[in-house]
Design a protein around this motif. Structure first.
Motif, short mmCIF file in Angstrom:
data_model
loop_
_atom_site.label_atom_id
_atom_site.label_comp_id
_atom_site.label_asym_id
_atom_site.label_seq_id
_atom_site.Cartn_x
_atom_site.Cartn_y
_atom_site.Cartn_z
N GLU A 1 14.90 4.07 0.50
CA GLU A 1 15.93 4.98 0.99
C GLU A 1 15.45 6.43 1.01
O GLU A 1 14.52 6.80 0.30
N LEU A 2 16.16 7.24 1.77
CA LEU A 2 16.06 8.70 1.68
C LEU A 2 16.97 9.17 0.57
O LEU A 2 18.04 8.59 0.34
N ALA A 3 16.56 10.21 -0.14
CA ALA A 3 17.38 10.78 -1.21
C ALA A 3 17.60 12.27 -0.96
O ALA A 3 16.67 12.99 -0.56
N ILE A 4 18.82 12.69 -1.17
CA ILE A 4 19.19 14.11 -1.10
C ILE A 4 19.07 14.70 -2.50
O ILE A 4 19.53 14.10 -3.48
N TYR B 1 14.83 16.94 0.36
CA TYR B 1 14.90 15.49 0.48
C TYR B 1 13.65 14.85 -0.12
O TYR B 1 12.56 15.42 -0.08
N THR B 2 13.82 13.64 -0.65
CA THR B 2 12.70 12.89 -1.17
C THR B 2 12.92 11.40 -0.90
O THR B 2 13.89 11.02 -0.23
N CYS B 3 12.02 10.56 -1.39
CA CYS B 3 12.14 9.10 -1.25
C CYS B 3 12.70 8.51 -2.53
O CYS B 3 12.47 9.04 -3.61
N ILE C 1 8.28 8.00 4.00
CA ILE C 1 9.02 8.73 5.03
C ILE C 1 8.10 9.84 5.53
O ILE C 1 7.67 10.69 4.74
N GLU C 2 7.80 9.81 6.81
CA GLU C 2 6.90 10.82 7.37
C GLU C 2 7.49 12.20 7.16
O GLU C 2 8.66 12.44 7.44
N GLY C 3 6.67 13.11 6.65
CA GLY C 3 7.13 14.45 6.35
C GLY C 3 7.47 14.64 4.89
O GLY C 3 7.62 15.77 4.43
N ILE C 4 7.61 13.53 4.15
CA ILE C 4 7.90 13.60 2.71
C ILE C 4 6.75 13.02 1.91
O ILE C 4 6.23 13.65 0.98
N GLY C 5 6.32 11.79 2.25
CA GLY C 5 5.20 11.18 1.55
C GLY C 5 5.45 9.71 1.25
O GLY C 5 6.37 9.10 1.80
N VAL C 6 4.64 9.17 0.35
CA VAL C 6 4.70 7.76 -0.01
C VAL C 6 4.99 7.63 -1.50
O VAL C 6 4.29 8.21 -2.33
N LEU C 7 6.02 6.86 -1.83
CA LEU C 7 6.41 6.57 -3.19
C LEU C 7 5.98 5.16 -3.52
O LEU C 7 6.41 4.21 -2.87
N ASP D 1 16.64 1.11 -17.19
CA ASP D 1 15.51 2.06 -17.23
C ASP D 1 14.50 1.67 -16.15
O ASP D 1 14.19 0.48 -15.98
N THR D 2 13.98 2.66 -15.45
CA THR D 2 12.95 2.56 -14.39
C THR D 2 13.50 2.06 -13.06
O THR D 2 12.73 1.84 -12.14
N PHE D 3 14.82 1.88 -12.90
CA PHE D 3 15.37 1.31 -11.67
C PHE D 3 15.72 2.35 -10.60
O PHE D 3 16.30 2.01 -9.58
N SER D 4 15.36 3.61 -10.84
CA SER D 4 15.49 4.65 -9.80
C SER D 4 14.14 5.34 -9.66
O SER D 4 13.83 6.28 -10.38
N CYS D 5 13.33 4.84 -8.74
CA CYS D 5 12.00 5.42 -8.50
C CYS D 5 12.16 6.55 -7.48
O CYS D 5 12.65 6.31 -6.38
N ILE D 6 11.74 7.76 -7.85
CA ILE D 6 11.96 8.94 -7.01
C ILE D 6 10.66 9.70 -6.82
O ILE D 6 9.91 9.91 -7.76
N GLY D 7 10.41 10.14 -5.57
CA GLY D 7 9.23 10.96 -5.31
C GLY D 7 8.64 10.69 -3.93
O GLY D 7 9.28 10.04 -3.11
#
Length: 259
Positions: free
Chosen positions: A112-115, A136-138, A245-251, A164-170
């Motif tokens: 997903e995208l994240a705000i 915005y991030t991934c 997401i292009e423009g943000i990166g790869v998580l 714990d660890t179920f929200s990977c962000i970046g």
């Protein structure tokens, strides 16, 4: 392109700053306040990326994409449908997703995208909501799928998604991001599983921020996971999920078996 990151370096010290052309300029102060560049410039190879923000909560939406809504036979909601994930569920890029010790069932990914919220946000009109979005991030919104309906009397959204660890962000926060022309791509062990346009979302980022801010106060660093679309699947122990997401990166995060 400049991206905001948090990182660990120099004997475990944690900093934040701007990543541009493989160089990291460390900043001082508050990422969401009076941040100023320092004289410290590092190579990205000399730092370990962390989750780019430290939210007090993650607000995770459900049924916010038309394609998935149609596939599920669900009507478009009149208000964002969401649950709250705790701050303790957050990890950054490269950190392992840990299978809960007492759970041997299906674990699912959702790319997903994240705000990322930039300032205290309460009862904000929709035409002002973009001013409260830092960037915005991934996010990979992970779910212990078999727990969701384990009790027929009560759907356990928070339990199934709050481990714990179920929200990977970046990996980074991109401030100048045109979500209307971007896609979310999720790969499982290098095989593409999701590829959907963000333009298909039902509630735009500004609408989400505005409406949710009338339900609760959003604080700087808080994250809204805007929901996912078609292609959700399960992760086997040892498998790696990449949300790009292009423009943000790869998580990228790998599921490890429980200890």
């Amino acid at each position: 392109m400049k991206s905001w990151i948090r990182f660990r370096f120099a004997l475990g010290r944690i900093g934040f700053g701007v990543l541009e052309n493989h160089r990291v300029t460390e900043y001082e102060g508050d990422m969401f306040g009076d941040a100023v560049p320092s004289a410290n410039v590092l190579s990205v190879d000399d730092v370990t990326l962390l989750n780019p923000c430290v939210p007090t909560k993650v607000v995770a939406l459900w049924n916010n994409f038309r394609a998935l809504s149609e596939k599920l036979g669900k009507a478009a909601p009149s208000h964002p449908l969401f649950l709250i994930k705790p701050s303790t569920s957050v990890i950054g890029p490269g950190e392992p997703i840990q299978r809960p010790q007492a759970y041997a069932g299906k674990i699912a990914y959702e790319g997903e995208l994240a705000i990322v919220i930039g300032k205290r946000c309460r009862n904000v009109p929709v035409d002002e909501a973009n001013d409260y979005i830092f960037g915005y991030t991934c996010i990979n919104d992970v779910t212990a799928a078999e727990l969701l309906n384990e009790d027929p009397n009560f759907a356990q959204w928070c339990r199934s998604k709050g481990f714990d660890t179920f929200s990977c962000i970046g990996p980074a926060i991109q401030r100048d991001f045109d979500w209307r022309n971007a896609h979310v791509v999720t790969r499982l062990d290098n095989v593409e599983r999701q590829n959907y346009p963000l333009s298909d979302m039902i509630f735009s980022p500004a609408e989400q921020v505005s409406r949710i801010s009338h339900d609760m106060t959003l604080l700087p660093g808080d994250v809204i996971a805007i929901g996912t679309s078609i292609g959700i699947g399960s992760i086997k122990d040892g498998s790696t999920v990449e949300v790009s997401i292009e423009g943000i990166g790869v998580l990228s995060n790998t599921l490890l078996s429980g200890a």
